[in-house]
Write a protein that holds these residues in place. Structure first.
Motif, PDB file in Angstrom:
ATOM      1  N   ASP A 152       0.813  -1.223   0.000  1.00 46.66           N
ATOM      2  CA  ASP A 152       0.000   0.000   0.000  1.00 46.66           C
ATOM      3  C   ASP A 152       0.846   1.274   0.000  1.00 46.66           C
ATOM      4  N   SER A 153       2.091   1.151  -0.436  1.00 43.91           N
ATOM      5  CA  SER A 153       2.993   2.313  -0.481  1.00 43.91           C
ATOM      6  C   SER A 153       3.850   2.240  -1.742  1.00 43.91           C
ATOM      7  N   TRP A 154       3.317   1.594  -2.760  1.00 48.76           N
ATOM      8  CA  TRP A 154       4.088   1.290  -3.964  1.00 48.76           C
ATOM      9  C   TRP A 154       4.684   2.531  -4.611  1.00 48.76           C
ATOM     10  N   GLU A 155       3.852   3.544  -4.813  1.00 48.76           N
ATOM     11  CA  GLU A 155       4.332   4.741  -5.507  1.00 48.76           C
ATOM     12  C   GLU A 155       5.313   5.529  -4.661  1.00 48.76           C
ATOM     13  N   ASP A 156       5.026   5.678  -3.378  1.00 50.73           N
ATOM     14  CA  ASP A 156       5.958   6.393  -2.496  1.00 50.73           C
ATOM     15  C   ASP A 156       7.308   5.682  -2.434  1.00 50.73           C
ATOM     16  N   SER A 157       7.272   4.358  -2.363  1.00 55.57           N
ATOM     17  CA  SER A 157       8.522   3.586  -2.312  1.00 55.57           C
ATOM     18  C   SER A 157       9.318   3.748  -3.596  1.00 55.57           C
ATOM     19  N   LEU A 158       8.631   3.660  -4.725  1.00 62.16           N
ATOM     20  CA  LEU A 158       9.299   3.836  -6.017  1.00 62.16           C
ATOM     21  C   LEU A 158       9.914   5.225  -6.130  1.00 62.16           C
ATOM     22  N   ASN A 159       9.161   6.237  -5.754  1.00 64.25           N
ATOM     23  CA  ASN A 159       9.664   7.606  -5.867  1.00 64.25           C
ATOM     24  C   ASN A 159      10.889   7.839  -4.988  1.00 64.25           C
ATOM     25  N   LEU A 160      10.906   7.240  -3.806  1.00 67.26           N
ATOM     26  CA  LEU A 160      12.062   7.405  -2.922  1.00 67.26           C
ATOM     27  C   LEU A 160      13.292   6.713  -3.505  1.00 67.26           C
ATOM     28  N   LEU A 161      13.109   5.530  -4.062  1.00 65.64           N
ATOM     29  CA  LEU A 161      14.221   4.834  -4.714  1.00 65.64           C
ATOM     30  C   LEU A 161      14.792   5.664  -5.859  1.00 65.64           C
ATOM     31  N   LEU A 162      13.902   6.251  -6.645  1.00 63.34           N
ATOM     32  CA  LEU A 162      14.345   7.053  -7.784  1.00 63.34           C
ATOM     33  C   LEU A 162      15.066   8.317  -7.324  1.00 63.34           C
ATOM     34  N   ARG A 163      14.535   8.974  -6.312  1.00 68.65           N
ATOM     35  CA  ARG A 163      15.178  10.203  -5.804  1.00 68.65           C
ATOM     36  C   ARG A 163      16.573   9.911  -5.270  1.00 68.65           C
ATOM     37  N   ARG A 164      16.753   8.739  -4.684  1.00 66.71           N
ATOM     38  CA  ARG A 164      18.041   8.393  -4.099  1.00 66.71           C
ATOM     39  C   ARG A 164      19.004   7.772  -5.108  1.00 66.71           C
ATOM     40  N   GLY A 165      18.561   7.596  -6.335  1.00 62.54           N
ATOM     41  CA  GLY A 165      19.456   7.092  -7.374  1.00 62.54           C
ATOM     42  C   GLY A 165      19.802   5.624  -7.255  1.00 62.54           C
ATOM     43  N   ILE A 166      18.892   4.830  -6.695  1.00 59.82           N
ATOM     44  CA  ILE A 166      19.145   3.391  -6.558  1.00 59.82           C
ATOM     45  C   ILE A 166      19.110   2.736  -7.933  1.00 59.82           C
ATOM     46  N   ARG A 167      20.140   1.976  -8.247  1.00 57.26           N
ATOM     47  CA  ARG A 167      20.280   1.411  -9.590  1.00 57.26           C
ATOM     48  C   ARG A 167      19.505   0.109  -9.777  1.00 57.26           C
ATOM     49  N   ARG A 168      19.422  -0.704  -8.726  1.00 58.19           N
ATOM     50  CA  ARG A 168      18.729  -1.988  -8.830  1.00 58.19           C
ATOM     51  C   ARG A 168      17.829  -2.190  -7.627  1.00 58.19           C
ATOM     52  N   ALA A 169      16.567  -2.499  -7.893  1.00 53.01           N
ATOM     53  CA  ALA A 169      15.616  -2.744  -6.805  1.00 53.01           C
ATOM     54  C   ALA A 169      14.633  -3.820  -7.231  1.00 53.01           C
ATOM     55  N   ILE A 170      14.130  -4.537  -6.241  1.00 47.07           N
ATOM     56  CA  ILE A 170      13.140  -5.588  -6.465  1.00 47.07           C
ATOM     57  C   ILE A 170      11.917  -5.279  -5.606  1.00 47.07           C
ATOM     58  N   PHE A 171      10.761  -5.151  -6.264  1.00 45.52           N
ATOM     59  CA  PHE A 171       9.510  -4.986  -5.529  1.00 45.52           C
ATOM     60  C   PHE A 171       8.944  -6.378  -5.256  1.00 45.52           C
ATOM     61  N   HIS A 172       9.089  -6.784  -4.008  1.00 46.91           N
ATOM     62  CA  HIS A 172       8.701  -8.133  -3.625  1.00 46.91           C
ATOM     63  C   HIS A 172       7.172  -8.251  -3.517  1.00 46.91           C
ATOM     64  N   TRP A 173       6.650  -9.370  -4.070  1.00 44.11           N
ATOM     65  CA  TRP A 173       5.214  -9.702  -4.001  1.00 44.11           C
ATOM     66  C   TRP A 173       4.383  -8.502  -4.459  1.00 44.11           C
ATOM     67  N   TYR A 174       4.674  -8.006  -5.648  1.00 42.78           N
ATOM     68  CA  TYR A 174       4.015  -6.787  -6.126  1.00 42.78           C
ATOM     69  C   TYR A 174       2.540  -7.024  -6.416  1.00 42.78           C
ATOM     70  N   THR A 175       1.679  -6.248  -5.751  1.00 45.02           N
ATOM     71  CA  THR A 175       0.235  -6.256  -6.003  1.00 45.02           C
ATOM     72  C   THR A 175      -0.258  -4.817  -6.162  1.00 45.02           C
ATOM     73  N   GLY A 176       0.634  -3.942  -6.580  1.00 46.39           N
ATOM     74  CA  GLY A 176       0.314  -2.518  -6.677  1.00 46.39           C
ATOM     75  C   GLY A 176      -0.374  -2.152  -7.977  1.00 46.39           C
ATOM     76  N   PRO A 177      -0.536  -0.851  -8.206  1.00 46.13           N
ATOM     77  CA  PRO A 177      -1.215  -0.361  -9.405  1.00 46.13           C
ATOM     78  C   PRO A 177      -0.519  -0.821 -10.683  1.00 46.13           C
ATOM     79  N   LEU A 178      -1.323  -1.215 -11.648  1.00 46.77           N
ATOM     80  CA  LEU A 178      -0.765  -1.695 -12.909  1.00 46.77           C
ATOM     81  C   LEU A 178      -0.036  -0.589 -13.662  1.00 46.77           C
ATOM     82  N   HIS A 179      -0.499   0.663 -13.493  1.00 39.07           N
ATOM     83  CA  HIS A 179       0.123   1.760 -14.240  1.00 39.07           C
ATOM     84  C   HIS A 179       1.558   2.029 -13.785  1.00 39.07           C
ATOM     85  N   LEU A 180       1.934   1.558 -12.595  1.00 39.53           N
ATOM     86  CA  LEU A 180       3.300   1.773 -12.109  1.00 39.53           C
ATOM     87  C   LEU A 180       4.294   0.790 -12.709  1.00 39.53           C
ATOM     88  N   ILE A 181       3.795  -0.277 -13.311  1.00 42.66           N
ATOM     89  CA  ILE A 181       4.701  -1.292 -13.848  1.00 42.66           C
ATOM     90  C   ILE A 181       5.628  -0.707 -14.905  1.00 42.66           C
TER      91      ILE A 181
END
Length: 225
Positions: free
Chosen positions: A107-136
């Motif tokens: 329930d924090s998919w977009e916030d988590s993604l945005n924080l990863l992007l802001r911090r410049g993380i190169r590789r990340a895995i969204f475990h057990w993803y059940t978030g919004p399809l538009h974020l894929i």
């Protein structure tokens, strides 16, 4: 070889013929994970359910010894910690842009993604993803991955994700050590995820296994397993 991109190996006692990325929840499990050998990648972190537990600096001090960071992230549904504390703990584990981050983001998919992007993380895995399809598309564009849990055999949200996501960003996971709906999840169960992906994508299981292996190596930045 089967690949499990997200498993709590410190909670399991049996060996499996599966290459596993072992995540941690807190200081105790991080220390246990770092002692593991064999076909295991070792991750350290503090789960958002444990945010605010006072162990942050002691676990951060273990990051250099680990193969990756995780399980870390945000959980706006089940964590008892307030969002500010969760963000502070998650953000504290994003000081290593070259380390793969294994993310819990219920329930924090977009916030988590945005924080990863802001911090410049190169590789990340969204475990057990059940978030919004538009974020894929955004997850794919960032070069990140989504891991598919055995619950995909009955969880409609997860099934829709598999249908929408390209094979190139899919990984298999068990979330082993976790009891879900009365069933202890174990690494061998990644076979169930492979079978579902095979049917959903119209591919032979061997082809799915081949792509998952390639994705796993890219996700964890490893040349050979």
């Amino acid at each position: 070889m089967l690949y499990d991109a997200h498993c709590h190996c410190s909670g399991l006692k049996t060996d499996y013929d599966v290459f596993v990325a072992s995540v941690s929840m807190d200081l105790k499990s991080s220390l246990e994970t770092l002692k593991m050998g064999g076909k295991v990648l070792r991750g350290v972190g503090i789960h958002p359910w444990n945010a605010g537990n006072g162990e942050l600096e002691r676990v951060r001090a273990l990051v250099e010894e680990a193969d990756f960071i995780g399980e870390v992230g945000l959980d706006y549904r089940l964590s008892k910690a307030d969002r500010e504390t969760q963000v502070a703990y998650f953000n504290a584990f994003l000081d290593w842009p070259d380390k793969t981050v294994n993310v819990h983001a219920l329930d924090s998919w977009e916030d988590s993604l945005n924080l990863l992007l802001r911090r410049g993380i190169r590789r990340a895995i969204f475990h057990w993803y059940t978030g919004p399809l538009h974020l894929i598309k955004d997850i794919e564009g960032a070069g990140y991955f989504i891991s598919v849990n055995p619950s995909v055999t009955f969880q409609e949200k997860h099934q829709k994700v598999v249908s929408e996501a390209p094979m190139e960003i899919l990984l298999t996971e068990s979330d082993g050590g976790y009891v879900y709906r009365g069933r202890l999840l174990e690494p061998w169960m990644v076979r169930e995820s492979i079978s579902f992906i095979s049917r959903a994508k119209g591919l032979e299981e061997r082809e799915v296994e081949r792509v998952i292996e390639s994705n796993f190596k890219r996700a964890y930045n490893i040349v050979e397993v």
